[in-house]
Design a protein around this motif. Structure first.
Motif, PDB file in Angstrom:
ATOM      1  N   ASP A  46       0.832  -1.213   0.000  1.00  0.00           N
ATOM      2  CA  ASP A  46       0.000   0.000   0.000  1.00  0.00           C
ATOM      3  C   ASP A  46       0.863   1.258   0.000  1.00  0.00           C
ATOM      4  O   ASP A  46       0.565   2.234  -0.704  1.00  0.00           O
ATOM      5  CB  ASP A  46      -0.930   0.010   1.214  1.00  0.00           C
ATOM      6  CG  ASP A  46      -2.026  -1.046   1.125  1.00  0.00           C
ATOM      7  OD1 ASP A  46      -2.224  -1.604   0.027  1.00  0.00           O
ATOM      8  OD2 ASP A  46      -2.668  -1.314   2.155  1.00  0.00           O
ATOM      9  N   GLU A  60       2.418   1.791  -3.400  1.00  0.00           N
ATOM     10  CA  GLU A  60       1.429   2.291  -4.353  1.00  0.00           C
ATOM     11  C   GLU A  60       1.191   3.793  -4.166  1.00  0.00           C
ATOM     12  O   GLU A  60       0.991   4.537  -5.135  1.00  0.00           O
ATOM     13  CB  GLU A  60       0.116   1.528  -4.186  1.00  0.00           C
ATOM     14  CG  GLU A  60      -0.954   1.916  -5.201  1.00  0.00           C
ATOM     15  CD  GLU A  60      -2.215   1.075  -5.074  1.00  0.00           C
ATOM     16  OE1 GLU A  60      -3.234   1.467  -5.649  1.00  0.00           O
ATOM     17  OE2 GLU A  60      -2.160   0.032  -4.391  1.00  0.00           O
ATOM     18  N   ARG A  61       1.238   4.236  -2.920  1.00  0.00           N
ATOM     19  CA  ARG A  61       0.976   5.656  -2.626  1.00  0.00           C
ATOM     20  C   ARG A  61       2.193   6.535  -2.880  1.00  0.00           C
ATOM     21  O   ARG A  61       2.074   7.639  -3.419  1.00  0.00           O
ATOM     22  CB  ARG A  61       0.547   5.811  -1.163  1.00  0.00           C
ATOM     23  CG  ARG A  61      -0.818   5.239  -0.832  1.00  0.00           C
ATOM     24  CD  ARG A  61      -1.104   5.405   0.650  1.00  0.00           C
ATOM     25  NE  ARG A  61      -1.095   6.805   1.056  1.00  0.00           N
ATOM     26  CZ  ARG A  61      -1.045   7.218   2.329  1.00  0.00           C
ATOM     27  NH1 ARG A  61      -0.978   6.321   3.299  1.00  0.00           N
ATOM     28  NH2 ARG A  61      -1.060   8.505   2.605  1.00  0.00           N
TER      29      ARG A  61
END
Length: 229
Positions: free
Chosen positions: A39, A42-43
């Protein structure tokens, strides 16, 4: 006096704190480390090792802090109408460690074969052991709470001995390398295979006492307040 909650099941971290006169309560986090890193990548894009351990330390500390707050909110008040007896002086600290060798992140080996392969690659060379630290202040106003949540990473360069295959096999057979980041310890059976370090010894063990003291100071908590009476 503030009460420290350690969001880690690491015996080495617990022993390090106890040796410094601090006996924390241990509450193991339930975060999915692979998902947390995926996560975050991805950010923010590809994470360097120092940032990766900090992201995981934050996730662990904040997950445990959230769980504690939920349990306190669910606490039943006594029948006499007085307020529920919930802690007002808790500080949560989460940690995560990874070894970086030639820009590659190395965590815990999946099995003995991986541990042997890793040691054959890193013998006679050096790596950087990164340990992320994250602190969450759950104290209430009366106990001096700041509501703060902050962290930092300790990075220590480690030089490994140039040991032969038989020595590697014997060390892996102890099972110790399978349970620690980088497949080695500096405070256990792996100690003889670490020739020297540059940086904080405690950070290699798994929790940097000087860095933790600095983070607590930023929350207006002197280290002496954590020491056992």
């Amino acid at each position: 006096m503030p009460r420290l909650v350690l969001a880690s099941q690491s015996p080495a971290r617990l022993a390090t704190l106890k040796s410094a006169g601090v006996t924390p309560e241990v509450v193991v986090s339930g975060v999915d480390e692979d998902k947390v890193l995926a996560d975050a990548t991805e950010r923010f894009g590809e994470l360097d090792p120092a940032d990766a351990v900090l992201v995981l330390a934050q996730a662990k500390a904040e997950e445990v802090a959230s769980r504690l707050e939920e349990s306190w909110a669910d606490a039943e008040a006594p029948a006499d109408g007085s307020p529920a007896d919930v802690p007002a002086d808790v500080i949560v600290v989460g940690c995560d460690s990874m070894l970086e060798i030639d820009g590659t992140i190395v965590g815990k080996p999946a099995d003995a074969a991986t541990a042997r392969e890793r040691w054959r690659a890193m013998r006679g060379t050096k790596g950087v052991l990164h340990t992320g630290h994250w602190v969450v202040d759950l104290r209430d106003d009366a106990a001096g709470g700041t509501g703060g949540t902050l962290g930092s990473t300790s990075s220590t360069t480690v030089w490994f001995a140039d040991i032969d295959d038989d020595e590697i096999d014997a060390y892996v057979a102890t099972d110790e390398p399978l349970h620690v980041a980088g497949a080695f310890t500096i405070d256990g059976l792996g100690g003889p295979y670490v020739e020297r370090i540059e940086g904080d010894h405690h950070g290699v063990v798994g929790i940097s006492l000087p860095l933790l003291r600095e983070l607590l100071t930023d929350l207006n908590i002197p280290w002496r307040q954590l020491r056992n009476a």
